[in-house]
Design an enzyme around this catalytic site. Structure first.
Site, short mmCIF file in Angstrom:
data_model
loop_
_atom_site.label_atom_id
_atom_site.label_comp_id
_atom_site.label_asym_id
_atom_site.label_seq_id
_atom_site.Cartn_x
_atom_site.Cartn_y
_atom_site.Cartn_z
N CYS A 89 16.83 19.57 8.17
CA CYS A 89 16.02 18.44 8.59
C CYS A 89 16.85 17.61 9.57
CB CYS A 89 15.59 17.59 7.39
SG CYS A 89 16.96 16.79 6.55
N CYS A 92 20.34 16.48 8.62
CA CYS A 92 21.41 17.47 8.73
C CYS A 92 22.06 17.38 10.11
CB CYS A 92 20.85 18.89 8.57
SG CYS A 92 20.34 19.29 6.91
N ASP A 490 3.83 50.16 -11.57
CA ASP A 490 4.73 51.16 -12.10
C ASP A 490 5.78 50.39 -12.90
OD1 ASP A 490 6.04 53.58 -12.48
OD2 ASP A 490 7.34 53.21 -10.76
N ASP A 669 8.30 51.74 -6.65
CA ASP A 669 9.60 51.57 -6.00
C ASP A 669 9.63 52.12 -4.58
OD1 ASP A 669 9.79 54.25 -6.26
OD2 ASP A 669 11.54 54.26 -7.56
N ASP A 673 7.08 56.99 -5.60
CA ASP A 673 5.63 56.79 -5.67
C ASP A 673 4.96 56.88 -4.32
OD1 ASP A 673 6.14 56.06 -8.32
OD2 ASP A 673 6.57 54.03 -7.68
#
Lengths: 788, 51
Positions: A89, A92, A490, A669, A673
């Site tokens: 912001c 900072c 899964d 994963d 699959d």
């Protein structure tokens, strides 16, 4: 639990009583106080980044090459234009600026909070490393600038100048126009003509300098024979300008310079605002990929040397200091360490790694230094791949956007025809009103809002999801995801970590080691998540040959001259109940049974609860044995759980659901699959790190947490809603306004104003998507209730 | 009408000055950051406080 006073994260129990969550934050806060900049905490609108231990980050600035490349001698000392990463912001930016100004030798420091560019004026010869250290101690990072950013800045400035010329020109033009409207008839013709010539002089720069982007765009559209918005805009602006010039020269009844300049000004203003907002929504991904360190410490023949990141090749051994980011993908050579992978995955908590685990580029080693071996460098790193994947998906124009485009392009032709008709009709009825009515039609009908409706929404949502590790690889996936009503999950690798550990081994004590070694030989190189559990037991003397992997069932092969089968009892060919343990058998005689433990992820329950909260049905399909699947299903509150499902079975289950009219998202994963993920309406892959490259899916959760599924679906629905609103508004507005303009009821300036308002409305509506919405109940709260 | 003869050239000169000033400001980077400077008035000036 208290929030850290510096970074806002929870203060762990071990530091109870302290206002800070870690030593780093405490040090940063002390440093801020030491610099007398405590105001920062009052002004900031976002928590500060967690500071990183300084020395390592700053050391790369010790290299003379970096100073030579980025510092040049100016009139009042050395000048450097750098970038600071990690600004959240405006406070900072203020903090970093003030901290640098307080350093001896720094004559001037100016940090731009929006572009993150830092301008420094230094005493000649002052080294940059101490300044980089100051920045690092506050939790930010000093980076060399890139040329692209400079180019962007130039473009922005030019756009602003065009806008100013158009704005100032419009104001002055209106003044002359006003005089002509109200006093034109009473004026002597000489004065009237003088005012018109002045109007021409003012309008020319506005049309040809400020309006240059439209003129260029129209020329390109004509060259490609694809009429678009710029053509429409240019036609109306040039028509207004040319007709006015003709009237000025021959001393006609009226001029419309004010309409011409106003079109240009309003359109430019809309475009500028729209671009600014979009840039802001998209900034994240690109900057992250550039945040890698420019240098690394290479270990060679027992000596360490600092080399540029480009010089590192695959196979090099690198030393990573504590809190230093890796600039390559690699494997961990030391026993264990915790890594912060937030750069690549969006995951905020450090991840524990063991020897041999993959370390991603951009991940930061916490607490202590380690050694890694580079496996992928430069453009091949996961982080670079990630940036490319996101960029590719963003560059794609999804079906809906193409549709809106084609519609807009077709409507341009229709609208030009409508404008021509209007002109002819008015020419016959009342020639004096022909030009204003035609101009109004052209201005009002511009389908800008229509062509913005979809892309603006997509840009906003892509950026927002990517920042949280949810990557859309297929531009159309979002549309399908919004329609999903059933999520198939899964278990292994999705709801569990997929990092199985070997539990009890049931074998004759004398055979235990050999059984493990045989199993390890069989599983060596098998990509299933469970296979890695055996990796520590590999015996170099035992090598499997003729290995055959039966997906979802087991693996068979020849080891030491005998044919072995490793899998469930049915696959292994031995009698007995399927209790979820793996059986290693040869010729129907079991040698050992292995229990593999793969606990549920801490946030799986929250993820499933979030899916239910969205009204989605969940189905658990697992290749695992019934007792374990039932246990997991019960804990996750999934009603429909099926055990011992082969990949083929999963495919059939998904197909059956689709045949019943369901729209199915499948989460797996991504490696084992692949077929099912492709079959489902939307394939969602959990892909941590290195696996990203091989994954085939529409959507990837790089954060390696299943909570992303519900987030993605919720955002997809929200995106669909916003796009529909936008399309409905844009088409309704254009349909309603064109007839009004054609009948001459709308002055050209009001038509232009309405069109720009409509575009802005659509953009602002789309930008609501750039802010994430909270979908799940707080995951951490649930994770604490349920044991992992 | 005599007023117009003076005022119109004056307004054109003012337009010219406004455009020139804006171009100078844009090239000088005055519009590059529209957020951080907004905070400046809210802050104590660190240099004036004694060490």
């Amino acid at each position: 639990m208290n929030a850290c006073r510096h970074c806002g994260e929870a203060v762990p129990a071990t530091r109870a009583g302290s206002p800070w969550c870690c030593a780093g934050c405490a040090a940063a806060a002390a440093f801020v106080a030491e610099l007398g900049l405590d105001d920062f905490y009052r002004l900031r609108s976002a928590p500060a980044p967690v500071p990183r231990e300084d020395a390592a980050l700053a050391r790369e600035w010790d290299a003379p090459a970096l100073r030579v490349a980025n510092v040049r001698a100016g009139r009042d000392g050395d000048e450097a234009l750098l970038e600071v990463d990690g600004l959240r912001c405006a406070a900072c930016a203020w903090l970093v600026e003030r901290a640098l100004r307080a350093q001896p030798g720094v004559r001037e420091a100016a940090l731009n909070g929006t572009t993150a560019r830092l301008f420094l004026r230094l005493d000649p010869g002052l080294p940059l490393a101490p300044l980089a250290l100051v920045v690092a101690r506050l939790g930010y990072r000093l980076l060399p600038p890139d040329a692209a950013a400079a180019a962007r800045l130039r473009t922005r400035r030019t756009a602003l100048k065009r806008l100013a010329v158009a704005g100032i020109g419009t104001l002055q033009s209106m003044m002359f126009a006003e005089a002509l409207y109200f006093g034109g008839d009473a004026m002597p013709p000489a004065v009237r003509d003088a005012l018109r010539w002045l109007g021409l002089a003012l309008a020319a720069p506005v049309v040809f300098y400020a309006g240059a982007p439209f003129l260029r765009g129209a020329r390109a559209e004509l060259a490609r024979a694809r009429p678009g918005m710029d053509l429409l805009v240019t036609t109306s602006v040039l028509l207004a300008f040319a007709a006015s010039v003709v009237e000025t020269v021959r001393g006609g009844a009226a001029v419309w310079f004010d309409a011409a300049v106003m079109f240009v000004f309003l359109l430019l203003a809309t475009r500028t605002v729209e671009q600014r907002l979009r840039e802001r929504a998209q900034a994240g991904v690109e900057r992250r990929a550039r945040a890698l360190p420019a240098q690394a410490t290479r270990l060679r023949d027992g000596t360490a040397e600092l080399v540029p990141a480009e010089a590192i090749v695959v196979g090099d051994e690198l030393a990573l200091r504590a809190d230093e980011a890796s600039c390559v993908d690699g494997t961990l050579l030391d026993a264990c360490a915790a890594f912060d992978e937030s750069l690549a995955t969006g995951e905020a908590l450090p991840v524990a790694k063991r020897r041999g685990d993959a370390v991603l580029a951009g991940s930061v080693c916490r607490e202590r230094g380690v050694r890694i071996r580079a496996t992928r460098v430069g453009a091949d790193t996961t982080l670079a791949l990630l940036a490319r994947l996101v960029a590719r998906a963003q560059a794609q124009r999804p079906r809906l956007a193409r549709l809106a485009d084609r519609f807009a392009s077709a409507s341009v032709v229709v609208l030009l025809a409508a404008a021509a008709l209007t002109a002819i009709a008015w020419q016959l009825a009342d020639p004096a009103r022909a030009v204003p009515a035609t101009l109004a039609v052209l201005a009002a009908s511009c389908p800008c809002a229509l062509s913005l409706a979809v892309p603006a929404a997509l840009a906003a949502v892509h950026g927002q999801l990517a920042a949280r590790g949810v990557l859309l690889l297929d531009g159309d996936a979002l549309e399908r995801l919004a329609n999903v009503d059933c999520v198939v999950l899964d278990k292994t690798g999705t709801l569990t970590r997929g990092r199985a550990q070997l539990g009890t081994v049931d074998a004759e004590p004398a055979e235990r080691t050999r059984a493990l070694a045989i199993a390890a030989a069989l599983e060596h190189g098998v990509p299933h998540p469970l296979a890695r559990a055996f990796a520590p037991h590999v015996d170099a003397r035992l090598v499997a040959s003729d290995v055959r992997v039966v997906a979802g069932q087991g693996v068979a092969g020849i080891v030491d001259g005998r044919r072995w089968r490793l899998g469930g009892p049915a696959f292994a060919g031995v009698a007995g109940e399927d209790d979820g343990r793996l059986v290693l058998a040869s010729d129907g005689v079991a040698l050992a049974r292995f229990a593999l433990e793969d606990p549920l992820r801490a946030d799986s329950a929250a993820a499933v609860a979030a899916l239910h909260a969205l009204g989605l049905e969940t189905i658990l399909l697992s290749g695992d044995a019934a007792p374990r699947v039932a246990q997991a299903a019960q804990r996750l509150a999934i009603a429909d759980a099926r055990a011992r499902v082969t990949p083929d079975g999963k495919l059939q289950a998904v197909a059956a659901l689709q045949a019943a009219g369901r729209r199915v998202a499948m989460a797996g994963d991504g490696l084992n699959d692949a077929a099912v993920l492709a079959r489902a309406d939307v394939g969602i892959a959990m892909a941590a790190g290195a696996a990203l490259a091989q994954v085939r899916a529409d959507l990837v959760l790089a954060g390696d947490s299943p909570t992303g599924i519900a987030q993605a679906i919720a955002e997809a629905r929200r995106t669909r809603r916003v796009m529909r609103q936008n399309l409905a508004w844009a088409s309704a507005y254009n349909l309603a306004i064109v007839p009004i303009a054609a009948f001459g009821l709308l002055p050209p300036w009001l038509a232009a104003l309405g069109m720009c308002g409509s575009s802005l409305l659509v953009t602002l509506n789309a930008l609501r998507l750039a802010r994430p919405m909270r979908v799940a109940p707080l995951p951490s709260a649930i994770a604490q209730v349920l044991p992992a | 009408m005599n007023a117009l003869l003076v005022l119109i050239p004056v307004s054109l000169v003012l337009v010219g000055i406004a455009v020139w000033a804006f171009f100078w400001a844009a090239n000088d980077g005055q519009f590059d950051d529209l957020e951080t400077p907004a905070l400046a008035p809210l802050l104590e000036d660190a240099q004036e406080t004694p060490e």
